[in-house]
Design a protein around this motif. Structure first.
Motif, PDB file in Angstrom:
ATOM      1  N   SER A 139      50.258  37.254  38.645  1.00 14.23           N
ATOM      2  CA  SER A 139      49.617  37.946  39.861  1.00 14.23           C
ATOM      3  C   SER A 139      48.025  37.642  39.557  1.00 14.23           C
ATOM      4  CB  SER A 139      49.741  39.473  39.632  1.00 14.23           C
ATOM      5  OG  SER A 139      51.059  39.738  39.894  1.00 14.23           O
ATOM      6  N   PHE A 154      44.711  35.297  41.889  1.00 11.35           N
ATOM      7  CA  PHE A 154      43.578  35.684  42.408  1.00 11.35           C
ATOM      8  C   PHE A 154      42.459  35.031  41.703  1.00 11.35           C
ATOM      9  CE2 PHE A 154      46.218  38.898  44.257  1.00 11.35           C
ATOM     10  CZ  PHE A 154      45.701  38.966  45.543  1.00 11.35           C
ATOM     11  N   GLU A 173      38.956  34.829  43.676  1.00 12.22           N
ATOM     12  CA  GLU A 173      38.226  36.136  43.706  1.00 12.22           C
ATOM     13  C   GLU A 173      37.534  36.425  42.360  1.00 12.22           C
ATOM     14  OE1 GLU A 173      40.960  35.613  47.093  1.00 12.22           O
ATOM     15  OE2 GLU A 173      41.365  35.457  45.020  1.00 12.22           O
ATOM     16  N   ARG A 200      36.286  44.670  49.726  1.00  9.87           N
ATOM     17  CA  ARG A 200      37.393  43.488  50.100  1.00  9.87           C
ATOM     18  C   ARG A 200      38.397  43.812  49.211  1.00  9.87           C
ATOM     19  NH1 ARG A 200      32.465  40.523  49.315  1.00  9.87           N
ATOM     20  NH2 ARG A 200      32.790  40.515  47.023  1.00  9.87           N
ATOM     21  N   ASN A 219      41.189  41.612  48.592  1.00 13.42           N
ATOM     22  CA  ASN A 219      41.462  40.598  47.800  1.00 13.42           C
ATOM     23  C   ASN A 219      40.579  40.931  46.455  1.00 13.42           C
ATOM     24  OD1 ASN A 219      43.346  39.577  49.239  1.00 13.42           O
ATOM     25  ND2 ASN A 219      41.947  37.969  50.070  1.00 13.42           N
ATOM     26  N   THR A 220      39.552  41.168  46.350  1.00 16.71           N
ATOM     27  CA  THR A 220      38.782  41.510  45.504  1.00 16.71           C
ATOM     28  C   THR A 220      39.287  42.829  44.420  1.00 16.71           C
ATOM     29  OG1 THR A 220      36.739  40.809  46.076  1.00 16.71           O
ATOM     30  CG2 THR A 220      36.474  42.201  44.397  1.00 16.71           C
ATOM     31  N   ASN A 274      42.535  43.822  44.807  1.00 17.38           N
ATOM     32  CA  ASN A 274      43.726  43.208  44.082  1.00 17.38           C
ATOM     33  C   ASN A 274      43.428  42.331  42.764  1.00 17.38           C
ATOM     34  OD1 ASN A 274      46.122  44.219  45.181  1.00 17.38           O
ATOM     35  ND2 ASN A 274      45.647  43.137  46.972  1.00 17.38           N
ATOM     36  N   ALA A 275      42.344  41.645  42.891  1.00 14.37           N
ATOM     37  CA  ALA A 275      41.942  40.685  41.782  1.00 14.37           C
ATOM     38  C   ALA A 275      41.783  41.561  40.566  1.00 14.37           C
ATOM     39  CB  ALA A 275      40.927  39.693  42.258  1.00 14.37           C
ATOM     40  N   ASN A 306      45.007  43.505  39.235  1.00 13.47           N
ATOM     41  CA  ASN A 306      45.916  42.808  38.445  1.00 13.47           C
ATOM     42  C   ASN A 306      45.334  42.151  37.094  1.00 13.47           C
ATOM     43  OD1 ASN A 306      47.738  42.615  40.389  1.00 13.47           O
ATOM     44  ND2 ASN A 306      46.768  40.852  41.563  1.00 13.47           N
TER      45      ASN A 306
END
Length: 245
Positions: free
Chosen positions: A52, A56, A59, A167, A169-170, A172-173, A176
């Motif tokens: 995971s 990313f 990011e 953001r 995606n940020t 989530n990055a 993770n």
């Protein structure tokens, strides 16, 4: 049973999260003591965090390196602290805490979308890098994650949302990366303390990794709402079973 639970947990974690709702109860029902079961459950799901995080990379590279290193260090320290807290928790006390932790994690998972909507929003950060409480809060969430992994992802996403990250995606990055760091450090603590049931744990690691691979493909096909509903039902059912025990 353990292999099937770990495989299903890998699928759930890849699609919506909540895999520990399966691995921990399965280990307890198989006769592993509660503290060792929680430690072994953390070991079983830990490989999934690496994939995971690698997903990313772009990011993470875009974020300030110093801030990433500082937050990773806090996550590591929190993971170790949570792991030590688990190791030194008397087995009988932890057995009494487990149903409450399962219920709390289920509630956090169920309320996750609402939490992210209420707490998120542009311009929430009061300064560059986020408000001053961001890092202490991260440490506390990491301690919880090292002690009991359930609902960790939602807590981290809520933390970063209210701290001003806009953001997805940020968010989530960061979620993770810190999950990876604190999970592996807490597992290392469990290994050094001799709290891992290795025969069961290694089997479940392989099964959970395979489940994660399958889940990554299913994630594109299954409605996430259905999977989330299944996780919530499983979490509530496991909570009831543990309260009865």
């Amino acid at each position: 049973m353990l292999g099937a639970a770990a495989f299903a947990a890998g699928v759930l974690n890849a699609v919506a999260g909540g895999g520990s709702f399966l691995t921990l109860p399965a280990l307890v029902f198989a006769g592993v003591p509660p503290v060792a079961a929680n430690a072994t459950s953390a070991l079983a799901v830990s490989p999934g965090y690496l994939g995971s995080t690698l997903g990313f990379r772009a990011e993470l590279r875009a974020l300030p390196r110093r801030r990433l290193m500082r937050e990773s260090l806090l996550a590591a320290l929190g993971g170790i602290a949570g792991g030590l807290l688990l190791v030194f928790t008397p087995a009988r006390l932890f057995a009494g805490i487990v149903p409450w932790l399962l219920l709390f994690a289920t509630a956090v998972f169920a309320a996750g979308p609402l939490l992210l909507r209420w707490l998120g929003g542009p311009g929430a950060a009061s300064q560059e890098g986020g408000p001053r409480w961001r890092e202490p809060a991260l440490f506390l969430v990491a301690v919880y994650g090292g002690y009991f992994n359930g609902g960790l992802g939602i807590l981290l996403m809520a933390l970063y949302s209210v701290a001003g990250e806009t953001r997805l995606n940020t968010i989530n990055a960061l979620k993770n990366l810190n999950s990876l760091v604190l999970s592996w450090l807490s597992v290392a603590t469990f290994v050094l303390a001799g709290a891992i049931a290795w025969r069961e744990g290694l089997l479940m690691m392989v099964a959970a990794t395979l489940g994660g691979y399958v889940g990554a493909h299913l994630a594109r096909r299954l409605p996430v709402a259905w999977v989330r509903a299944a996780v919530i039902v499983i979490g509530l059912a496991m909570s009831v079973v543990f309260f009865r025990r």
